[in-house]
Write a protein that holds these residues in place. Structure first.
Motif, PDB file in Angstrom:
ATOM      1  N   LEU A 248       4.814  -4.940   6.111  1.00  0.00           N
ATOM      2  CA  LEU A 248       4.378  -3.979   5.098  1.00  0.00           C
ATOM      3  C   LEU A 248       5.005  -4.286   3.742  1.00  0.00           C
ATOM      4  CD1 LEU A 248       2.864  -1.475   4.204  1.00  0.00           C
ATOM      5  CD2 LEU A 248       4.683  -0.069   5.224  1.00  0.00           C
ATOM      6  N   ILE A 249       6.291  -4.609   3.709  1.00  0.00           N
ATOM      7  CA  ILE A 249       6.951  -4.956   2.449  1.00  0.00           C
ATOM      8  C   ILE A 249       6.332  -6.221   1.849  1.00  0.00           C
ATOM      9  CG2 ILE A 249       9.124  -5.746   1.408  1.00  0.00           C
ATOM     10  CD1 ILE A 249      10.593  -3.956   3.432  1.00  0.00           C
ATOM     11  N   ALA A 250       6.167  -7.245   2.676  1.00  0.00           N
ATOM     12  CA  ALA A 250       5.619  -8.508   2.162  1.00  0.00           C
ATOM     13  C   ALA A 250       4.173  -8.340   1.706  1.00  0.00           C
ATOM     14  CB  ALA A 250       5.722  -9.585   3.241  1.00  0.00           C
ATOM     15  N   ASN A 251       3.361  -7.621   2.470  1.00  0.00           N
ATOM     16  CA  ASN A 251       1.977  -7.373   2.054  1.00  0.00           C
ATOM     17  C   ASN A 251       1.919  -6.598   0.750  1.00  0.00           C
ATOM     18  OD1 ASN A 251       1.137  -8.636   4.393  1.00  0.00           O
ATOM     19  ND2 ASN A 251       0.512  -6.768   5.447  1.00  0.00           N
ATOM     20  N   ALA A 252       2.844  -5.648   0.589  1.00  0.00           N
ATOM     21  CA  ALA A 252       2.862  -4.825  -0.619  1.00  0.00           C
ATOM     22  C   ALA A 252       3.231  -5.660  -1.850  1.00  0.00           C
ATOM     23  CB  ALA A 252       3.853  -3.675  -0.449  1.00  0.00           C
ATOM     24  N   VAL A 253       4.265  -6.475  -1.729  1.00  0.00           N
ATOM     25  CA  VAL A 253       4.673  -7.322  -2.852  1.00  0.00           C
ATOM     26  C   VAL A 253       3.541  -8.276  -3.224  1.00  0.00           C
ATOM     27  CG1 VAL A 253       6.242  -9.174  -3.552  1.00  0.00           C
ATOM     28  CG2 VAL A 253       7.145  -7.134  -2.409  1.00  0.00           C
ATOM     29  N   LEU A 254       2.895  -8.868  -2.216  1.00  0.00           N
ATOM     30  CA  LEU A 254       1.810  -9.799  -2.484  1.00  0.00           C
ATOM     31  C   LEU A 254       0.630  -9.104  -3.167  1.00  0.00           C
ATOM     32  CD1 LEU A 254       0.576 -12.602  -2.234  1.00  0.00           C
ATOM     33  CD2 LEU A 254      -0.122 -12.021   0.107  1.00  0.00           C
ATOM     34  N   ALA A 255       0.283  -7.905  -2.701  1.00  0.00           N
ATOM     35  CA  ALA A 255      -0.823  -7.168  -3.321  1.00  0.00           C
ATOM     36  C   ALA A 255      -0.526  -6.857  -4.774  1.00  0.00           C
ATOM     37  CB  ALA A 255      -1.100  -5.881  -2.544  1.00  0.00           C
ATOM     38  N   LEU A 256       0.697  -6.475  -5.081  1.00  0.00           N
ATOM     39  CA  LEU A 256       1.067  -6.165  -6.463  1.00  0.00           C
ATOM     40  C   LEU A 256       1.043  -7.422  -7.337  1.00  0.00           C
ATOM     41  CD1 LEU A 256       3.985  -3.667  -5.802  1.00  0.00           C
ATOM     42  CD2 LEU A 256       1.787  -3.111  -6.877  1.00  0.00           C
ATOM     43  N   LEU A 257       1.510  -8.554  -6.796  1.00  0.00           N
ATOM     44  CA  LEU A 257       1.493  -9.793  -7.569  1.00  0.00           C
ATOM     45  C   LEU A 257       0.071 -10.257  -7.840  1.00  0.00           C
ATOM     46  CD1 LEU A 257       4.389 -11.670  -5.761  1.00  0.00           C
ATOM     47  CD2 LEU A 257       4.440 -10.815  -8.109  1.00  0.00           C
ATOM     48  N   ARG A 258      -0.833 -10.026  -6.904  1.00  0.00           N
ATOM     49  CA  ARG A 258      -2.230 -10.439  -7.082  1.00  0.00           C
ATOM     50  C   ARG A 258      -3.015  -9.446  -7.939  1.00  0.00           C
ATOM     51  NH1 ARG A 258      -3.484 -12.732  -0.936  1.00  0.00           N
ATOM     52  NH2 ARG A 258      -2.933 -14.899  -1.400  1.00  0.00           N
ATOM     53  N   HIS A 259      -2.430  -8.293  -8.209  1.00  0.00           N
ATOM     54  CA  HIS A 259      -3.068  -7.281  -9.057  1.00  0.00           C
ATOM     55  C   HIS A 259      -2.054  -6.851 -10.121  1.00  0.00           C
ATOM     56  CE1 HIS A 259      -5.248  -7.179  -5.211  1.00  0.00           C
ATOM     57  NE2 HIS A 259      -6.299  -6.864  -5.947  1.00  0.00           N
ATOM     58  N   PRO A 260      -1.821  -7.715 -11.115  1.00  0.00           N
ATOM     59  CA  PRO A 260      -0.754  -7.450 -12.092  1.00  0.00           C
ATOM     60  C   PRO A 260      -0.935  -6.150 -12.857  1.00  0.00           C
ATOM     61  CG  PRO A 260      -2.104  -9.355 -12.732  1.00  0.00           C
ATOM     62  CD  PRO A 260      -2.475  -9.017 -11.334  1.00  0.00           C
ATOM     63  N   VAL A 280      -1.225   0.265   0.082  1.00  0.00           N
ATOM     64  CA  VAL A 280      -1.027  -0.986   0.803  1.00  0.00           C
ATOM     65  C   VAL A 280      -1.328  -0.794   2.288  1.00  0.00           C
ATOM     66  CG1 VAL A 280       0.625  -2.762   1.482  1.00  0.00           C
ATOM     67  CG2 VAL A 280       0.641  -1.879  -0.855  1.00  0.00           C
ATOM     68  N   LEU A 281      -0.890   0.319   2.851  1.00  0.00           N
ATOM     69  CA  LEU A 281      -1.185   0.616   4.254  1.00  0.00           C
ATOM     70  C   LEU A 281      -2.693   0.624   4.507  1.00  0.00           C
ATOM     71  CD1 LEU A 281       1.505   3.360   4.818  1.00  0.00           C
ATOM     72  CD2 LEU A 281       1.256   1.329   6.257  1.00  0.00           C
ATOM     73  N   ARG A 282      -3.439   1.126   3.549  1.00  0.00           N
ATOM     74  CA  ARG A 282      -4.893   1.144   3.682  1.00  0.00           C
ATOM     75  C   ARG A 282      -5.496  -0.235   3.427  1.00  0.00           C
ATOM     76  NH1 ARG A 282      -9.368   0.545   1.192  1.00  0.00           N
ATOM     77  NH2 ARG A 282      -8.292  -0.055  -0.722  1.00  0.00           N
ATOM     78  N   LEU A 359       9.789   5.355   3.431  1.00  0.00           N
ATOM     79  CA  LEU A 359      10.934   5.441   2.528  1.00  0.00           C
ATOM     80  C   LEU A 359      11.464   4.062   2.181  1.00  0.00           C
ATOM     81  CD1 LEU A 359      13.012   7.213   1.068  1.00  0.00           C
ATOM     82  CD2 LEU A 359      14.334   7.266   3.208  1.00  0.00           C
ATOM     83  N   GLU A 360      11.636   3.212   3.182  1.00  0.00           N
ATOM     84  CA  GLU A 360      12.146   1.861   2.936  1.00  0.00           C
ATOM     85  C   GLU A 360      11.241   1.091   1.978  1.00  0.00           C
ATOM     86  OE1 GLU A 360      14.407   0.864   7.163  1.00  0.00           O
ATOM     87  OE2 GLU A 360      12.311   0.310   6.899  1.00  0.00           O
ATOM     88  N   VAL A 361       9.950   1.146   2.217  1.00  0.00           N
ATOM     89  CA  VAL A 361       9.024   0.350   1.415  1.00  0.00           C
ATOM     90  C   VAL A 361       8.868   0.933   0.016  1.00  0.00           C
ATOM     91  CG1 VAL A 361       6.730  -0.690   1.318  1.00  0.00           C
ATOM     92  CG2 VAL A 361       7.846  -0.363   3.521  1.00  0.00           C
ATOM     93  N   ALA A 362       8.869   2.264  -0.117  1.00  0.00           N
ATOM     94  CA  ALA A 362       8.784   2.871  -1.453  1.00  0.00           C
ATOM     95  C   ALA A 362       9.968   2.460  -2.317  1.00  0.00           C
ATOM     96  CB  ALA A 362       8.705   4.394  -1.335  1.00  0.00           C
TER      97      ALA A 362
END
Length: 420
Positions: A248-260, A280-282, A359-362
């Motif tokens: 979840l953390i890695a997917n979230a970081v990647l999604a944010l980098l691909r959507h600046p 990101v979960l969705r 909480l961890e991922v936020a």
């Protein structure tokens, strides 16, 4: 051992092709459009949001995978994993463990999680590049769960290796791996069992303020967990809970980098971090599929379901159902209103650790958005794990110009939506 299934239909063959790990969503979309359907005897595939949600809540659908005709024969020591139990037995185990993951207990972990995350991001995200999986996504949830369980953190490399190998057995019974327990995975499970058996004995003689000691002492209505229950719960929390949060953390970081634009939006308003986690979960769920087994004959939509059929629930497809989520392939951390995704399951098996993962991922996303200066994805810097079900990068390389110092700890955890 059950017989091998016949040749896979084109849509499922495409989905299980390791070459499509980068973007499985076009293939999930095809399966959703055909949902529900029976690709071969013993398997029903479901991908529409309403149908997946209904099956997850249906008491006629069992979580006990070994009831299915397609279920692979396990190897190695058996564990009574409450993920694969049904009520009322599942309810009893869950109630005894749930106190450790109550919202108040989880919220109290926020300062420590922030301290660990700030140390990891601040120590790695400077000039010269940052490997997100090893530098942040793995160590953050691993350190948190080790501290919760009372596991010495110096054992983290062993635990991480066992966890990664055991995850190989979590794929559904389709495709080349077919969810079968490999020799490495069986050995990893046996090593986990031996490790936690020793830790349980240590805590019985000298209790501490940790989760293993709590599980040894917890009692409700005269019921307690036996050693086997505690052992299974510890393995489950460290394997299933930890691995999914890593992804979840890695997917979230990647999604944010691909959507600046979304990364900038979060940087400007860090209070959006909990909403970003939900999106990101969705958008790119760390668990793409789960299964249920039909207890009796019935139907799902127009598909006939027979006793013993395995029902494959495509969470990743359901979370992009255009009938529920407008413009579902768009990543938008400000979706409003935000319909309920199914990434933490639903019904009696709603994820026990959802609050801790959120909480961890936020916290990790808030710090990633605000501390590195101009973070960007390195060309060719993404390599995906081969797992079909537990989805996430195996390597995620970024570059940044510098790293800002972490601000003083806030007075509480990020606030955001809470489901379940």
């Amino acid at each position: 051992m059950p017989p091998d299934p016949p040749a896979l239909p084109e849509e499922i063959a495409e989905l299980t092709d390791p070459g499509h790990r980068e973007d499985p969503y076009p293939y999930l979309g095809k399966l959703r459009e055909r949902s529900p359907y029976r690709p071969f005897d013993g398997l029903v595939v479901v991908g529409r949001h309403s149908q997946v949600s209904a099956v997850l809540r249906d008491p006629a659908m069992s979580a006990a995978r070994d009831r299915a005709a397609l279920s692979p024969t396990p190897q190695g020591p058996r564990t009574r994993n409450f993920l694969h139990l049904d009520p009322p037995e599942h309810t009893r185990y869950r109630r005894l463990v749930a106190g450790a993951f109550a919202r108040r207990q989880v919220a109290g972990l926020a300062p420590r999680i922030r301290e660990i995350a700030a140390e990891l991001v601040g120590g790695a995200a400077g000039p010269g590049g940052f490997e997100v999986v090893d530098g942040l996504a793995y160590p953050l949830p691993l350190r948190v769960i080790c501290e919760l369980l009372g596991v010495p953190f110096e054992d983290r490399d062993l635990l991480q290796d066992w966890s990664a190998k055991l995850s190989e057995a979590l794929d559904p019974p389709i495709g080349p791996a077919a969810g079968r327990m490999t020799t490495d995975a069986a050995r990893a499970r046996a090593a986990f069992v031996a490790y936690f058996r020793k830790l349980i004995e240590q805590r019985r003689g000298a209790p501490r303020d940790d989760l293993v000691s709590h599980l040894l002492q917890v009692e409700e209505d005269g019921q307690r967990l036996d050693d086997h229950d505690i052992l299974t719960t510890c393995v489950l929390l460290l394997n299933a809970g930890h691995e999914t949060t890593v992804n979840l953390i890695a997917n979230a970081v990647l999604a944010l980098l691909r959507h600046p634009d979304q990364l900038e939006r979060l940087r400007a308003d860090p209070s959006l971090a909990p909403a970003a986690v939900e999106e990101v979960l969705r958008y790119d769920a760390p668990v793409q599929m789960t299964t249920r087994v039909a207890r009796r004959a019935g139907t799902i939509g127009a598909a006939e379901v027979r006793p013993g059929d395995m029902v494959l629930l495509l969470l990743g497809a359901a979370n992009r159902d255009p009938g529920v989520f407008p413009d579902p392939d768009r990543f938008d951390i400000g979706r409003s209103p935000a319909p309920a995704h199914l990434s933490f399951s639903a019904g009696p098996h709603f994820c026990l650790g959802a609050g801790l993962a959120r909480l961890e991922v936020a916290i990790a996303l808030e710090l990633f958005a605000t501390l590195p200066v101009r973070p960007r994805l390195r060309p060719g810097g993404v390599v995906y794990k081969r797992n079909l079900n537990l989805r996430g990068p195996d390597r995620l390389l970024i570059d940044s110009d510098a790293v800002r110092p972490a601000p003083p700890a806030a007075e509480g955890p990020p606030q955001g939506p809470h489901h379940g």
